[in-house]
Motif scaffolding. Structure first.
Motif, mmCIF file in Angstrom:
data_model
loop_
_atom_site.group_PDB
_atom_site.id
_atom_site.type_symbol
_atom_site.label_atom_id
_atom_site.label_comp_id
_atom_site.label_asym_id
_atom_site.label_seq_id
_atom_site.Cartn_x
_atom_site.Cartn_y
_atom_site.Cartn_z
ATOM 1 N N ARG A 38 -7.716 6.176 7.524
ATOM 2 C CA ARG A 38 -7.072 5.133 6.708
ATOM 3 C C ARG A 38 -5.766 4.658 7.327
ATOM 4 N NH1 ARG A 38 -8.406 7.520 0.735
ATOM 5 N NH2 ARG A 38 -10.636 7.102 0.914
ATOM 6 N N ASP A 39 -5.611 3.353 7.334
ATOM 7 C CA ASP A 39 -4.356 2.748 7.775
ATOM 8 C C ASP A 39 -3.647 2.088 6.592
ATOM 9 O OD1 ASP A 39 -5.931 0.528 7.314
ATOM 10 O OD2 ASP A 39 -5.566 -0.391 9.272
ATOM 11 N N PHE A 40 -3.988 2.565 5.395
ATOM 12 C CA PHE A 40 -3.346 2.074 4.179
ATOM 13 C C PHE A 40 -2.937 3.268 3.333
ATOM 14 C CE2 PHE A 40 -7.786 2.569 3.048
ATOM 15 C CZ PHE A 40 -7.762 3.085 1.762
ATOM 16 N N ILE A 41 -1.991 3.017 2.438
ATOM 17 C CA ILE A 41 -1.547 4.057 1.520
ATOM 18 C C ILE A 41 -1.406 3.444 0.136
ATOM 19 C CG2 ILE A 41 0.912 3.719 2.031
ATOM 20 C CD1 ILE A 41 1.141 6.843 1.770
ATOM 21 N N LEU A 42 -1.820 4.191 -0.870
ATOM 22 C CA LEU A 42 -1.685 3.770 -2.267
ATOM 23 C C LEU A 42 -0.482 4.485 -2.873
ATOM 24 C CD1 LEU A 42 -5.436 4.092 -3.144
ATOM 25 C CD2 LEU A 42 -4.132 1.988 -3.374
ATOM 26 N N VAL A 43 0.394 3.717 -3.506
ATOM 27 C CA VAL A 43 1.605 4.277 -4.090
ATOM 28 C C VAL A 43 1.629 3.973 -5.588
ATOM 29 C CG1 VAL A 43 4.128 4.320 -4.048
ATOM 30 C CG2 VAL A 43 2.845 3.965 -1.909
ATOM 31 N N ASP A 44 1.545 5.024 -6.386
ATOM 32 C CA ASP A 44 1.628 4.922 -7.846
ATOM 33 C C ASP A 44 3.100 5.017 -8.225
ATOM 34 O OD1 ASP A 44 1.559 5.320 -10.622
ATOM 35 O OD2 ASP A 44 -0.269 6.525 -10.522
ATOM 36 N N LEU A 45 3.639 3.960 -8.805
ATOM 37 C CA LEU A 45 5.066 3.856 -9.107
ATOM 38 C C LEU A 45 5.452 4.358 -10.498
ATOM 39 C CD1 LEU A 45 5.456 0.280 -7.645
ATOM 40 C CD2 LEU A 45 6.481 2.348 -6.667
ATOM 41 N N ARG A 46 4.485 4.860 -11.255
ATOM 42 C CA ARG A 46 4.791 5.255 -12.634
ATOM 43 C C ARG A 46 5.616 6.547 -12.668
ATOM 44 N NH1 ARG A 46 -0.778 5.984 -15.144
ATOM 45 N NH2 ARG A 46 -1.197 6.755 -13.043
ATOM 46 N N ARG A 47 6.461 6.640 -13.689
ATOM 47 C CA ARG A 47 7.257 7.854 -13.914
ATOM 48 C C ARG A 47 7.000 8.339 -15.330
ATOM 49 N NH1 ARG A 47 13.782 8.114 -13.739
ATOM 50 N NH2 ARG A 47 13.493 6.915 -15.623
ATOM 51 N N ASN A 48 7.652 7.752 -16.318
ATOM 52 C CA ASN A 48 7.505 8.197 -17.706
ATOM 53 C C ASN A 48 6.103 7.954 -18.252
ATOM 54 O OD1 ASN A 48 10.181 8.910 -17.629
ATOM 55 N ND2 ASN A 48 10.891 7.074 -18.679
ATOM 56 N N THR A 75 10.022 4.127 7.721
ATOM 57 C CA THR A 75 9.960 4.756 9.041
ATOM 58 C C THR A 75 8.764 5.691 9.147
ATOM 59 O OG1 THR A 75 12.350 4.568 9.313
ATOM 60 C CG2 THR A 75 11.224 6.205 10.687
ATOM 61 N N LEU A 76 8.543 6.496 8.110
ATOM 62 C CA LEU A 76 7.386 7.404 8.101
ATOM 63 C C LEU A 76 6.078 6.625 8.160
ATOM 64 C CD1 LEU A 76 8.499 9.997 5.400
ATOM 65 C CD2 LEU A 76 8.121 10.466 7.826
ATOM 66 N N TRP A 77 5.953 5.610 7.319
ATOM 67 C CA TRP A 77 4.728 4.825 7.274
ATOM 68 C C TRP A 77 4.476 4.117 8.607
ATOM 69 C CZ3 TRP A 77 6.344 2.605 1.912
ATOM 70 C CH2 TRP A 77 6.054 3.553 0.911
ATOM 71 N N LYS A 78 5.519 3.565 9.199
ATOM 72 C CA LYS A 78 5.383 2.860 10.475
ATOM 73 C C LYS A 78 4.925 3.830 11.566
ATOM 74 C CE LYS A 78 7.973 -0.125 13.601
ATOM 75 N NZ LYS A 78 9.283 -0.737 13.869
ATOM 76 N N LYS A 79 5.557 4.995 11.638
ATOM 77 C CA LYS A 79 5.183 5.983 12.659
ATOM 78 C C LYS A 79 3.770 6.517 12.437
ATOM 79 C CE LYS A 79 9.771 7.286 13.960
ATOM 80 N NZ LYS A 79 10.316 8.015 15.055
ATOM 81 N N ALA A 80 3.324 6.534 11.190
ATOM 82 C CA ALA A 80 1.978 7.022 10.865
ATOM 83 C C ALA A 80 0.907 5.957 11.094
ATOM 84 C CB ALA A 80 1.929 7.499 9.419
ATOM 85 N N GLY A 81 1.319 4.739 11.433
ATOM 86 C CA GLY A 81 0.356 3.679 11.684
ATOM 87 C C GLY A 81 -0.173 2.997 10.436
ATOM 88 N N VAL A 82 0.562 3.110 9.338
ATOM 89 C CA VAL A 82 0.147 2.460 8.093
ATOM 90 C C VAL A 82 0.286 0.947 8.256
ATOM 91 C CG1 VAL A 82 0.722 2.156 5.645
ATOM 92 C CG2 VAL A 82 0.748 4.445 6.664
ATOM 93 N N LYS A 83 -0.785 0.242 7.929
ATOM 94 C CA LYS A 83 -0.795 -1.222 8.045
ATOM 95 C C LYS A 83 -0.649 -1.913 6.693
ATOM 96 C CE LYS A 83 -1.783 -1.095 12.450
ATOM 97 N NZ LYS A 83 -0.642 -0.930 13.306
ATOM 98 N N ARG A 84 -1.061 -1.214 5.613
ATOM 99 C CA ARG A 84 -0.962 -1.786 4.263
ATOM 100 C C ARG A 84 -0.432 -0.732 3.307
ATOM 101 N NH1 ARG A 84 -6.996 -4.088 4.310
ATOM 102 N NH2 ARG A 84 -7.150 -2.242 5.588
ATOM 103 N N VAL A 85 0.651 -1.084 2.617
ATOM 104 C CA VAL A 85 1.172 -0.246 1.549
ATOM 105 C C VAL A 85 0.818 -0.955 0.256
ATOM 106 C CG1 VAL A 85 3.206 0.837 0.528
ATOM 107 C CG2 VAL A 85 3.052 0.578 3.027
ATOM 108 N N ILE A 86 0.032 -0.273 -0.585
ATOM 109 C CA ILE A 86 -0.465 -0.874 -1.816
ATOM 110 C C ILE A 86 0.213 -0.197 -2.997
ATOM 111 C CG2 ILE A 86 -2.521 -1.344 -3.210
ATOM 112 C CD1 ILE A 86 -4.125 -0.968 -0.484
ATOM 113 N N PHE A 87 1.074 -0.939 -3.674
ATOM 114 C CA PHE A 87 1.825 -0.427 -4.812
ATOM 115 C C PHE A 87 1.125 -0.778 -6.115
ATOM 116 C CE2 PHE A 87 5.254 -1.197 -1.668
ATOM 117 C CZ PHE A 87 5.883 0.042 -1.679
ATOM 118 N N TYR A 88 1.241 0.106 -7.100
ATOM 119 C CA TYR A 88 0.782 -0.227 -8.441
ATOM 120 C C TYR A 88 1.560 0.574 -9.474
ATOM 121 C CZ TYR A 88 -2.138 4.028 -8.377
ATOM 122 O OH TYR A 88 -2.595 5.323 -8.307
#
Length: 149
Positions: A38-48, A75-88
Motif C-alpha cells: 500500500r502507498d496510501f494510509i487511512l487516518v481516523d481523526l475521531r477522539r471523543n 516526514t514519516l509518510w514521505k520517507k515511507a513512500g505514502v502517495k495518498r493520505v486519506i483522512f476521515y
C-alpha cells in the motif's frame, strides 16, 4: 483561546482544500492492494466520538493533536513512500476537511507533487451506512452504535 472557541481556533485555517475520495474507491483499494504494497494510509481523526469501529488498517490520530505533529507525520509518510493520505472523521466535513487542507498546505510548501491529501466523502458514518460490503472492512464494528444514528 477561550473555552468558548473551538479547538481548531488555536491553529491557522488551511489555505488549501485538498481533495476527496469516495468510499467506493477506498474499498476497491483495500480489496486489491495488499497491505505490504500500500502507498496510501487511512487516518481516523475521531477522539471523543471514536466508537463503533474503524475502517480496517486505519490509524487513529485525533484531529486535536494533528496540527502540531504534522511536520513529523509528513516526514514519516514521505520517507515511507505514502502517495495518498486519506483522512476521515464522522462525516469528513469538519475535522476531515480541515486535516486534508492542513496536509495539502504542507505538501504544497514542500513542493511535493507525489503525495495527495484526501478526505473520505461521507466519513465513517457514510461508510458504516453503505451496507454489509463496507461493514465487513471495519475493525471492532459495533452495530448498536450505528443503529442510533
Amino acid at each position: 483561546m477561550t473555552s468558548t472557541q473551538p479547538w481548531h481556533a488555536a491553529y491557522p485555517a488551511p489555505q488549501s482544500t485538498g481533495g476527496e475520495i469516495t468510499r467506493e474507491k477506498v474499498l476497491q483499494l483495500l480489496k486489491t492492494v495488499p497491505l505490504t504494497e500500500r502507498d496510501f494510509i487511512l487516518v481516523d481523526l475521531r477522539r471523543n466520538d471514536f466508537e463503533g469501529g474503524t475502517i480496517r488498517g486505519s490509524i487513529n490520530l485525533p484531529a486535536q493533536s494533528l496540527y502540531p505533529t504534522l511536520p513529523a507525520l509528513y516526514t514519516l509518510w514521505k520517507k515511507a513512500g505514502v502517495k495518498r493520505v486519506i483522512f476521515y472523521c464522522g462525516s469528513s466535513r469538519g475535522r476531515g476537511s480541515r486535516a486534508t487542507g492542513w496536509l495539502a498546505d504542507h505538501i504544497a510548501q514542500d513542493g511535493n507533487t507525489e503525495m495527495d491529501s484526501l478526505a473520505l466523502v461521507g466519513g465513517i458514518k457514510g461508510w458504516a451506512a453503505a451496507g454489509e460490503e463496507y461493514v465487513e472492512w471495519m475493525d471492532e464494528y459495533d452495530e448498536k452504535v450505528w443503529k442510533k444514528e
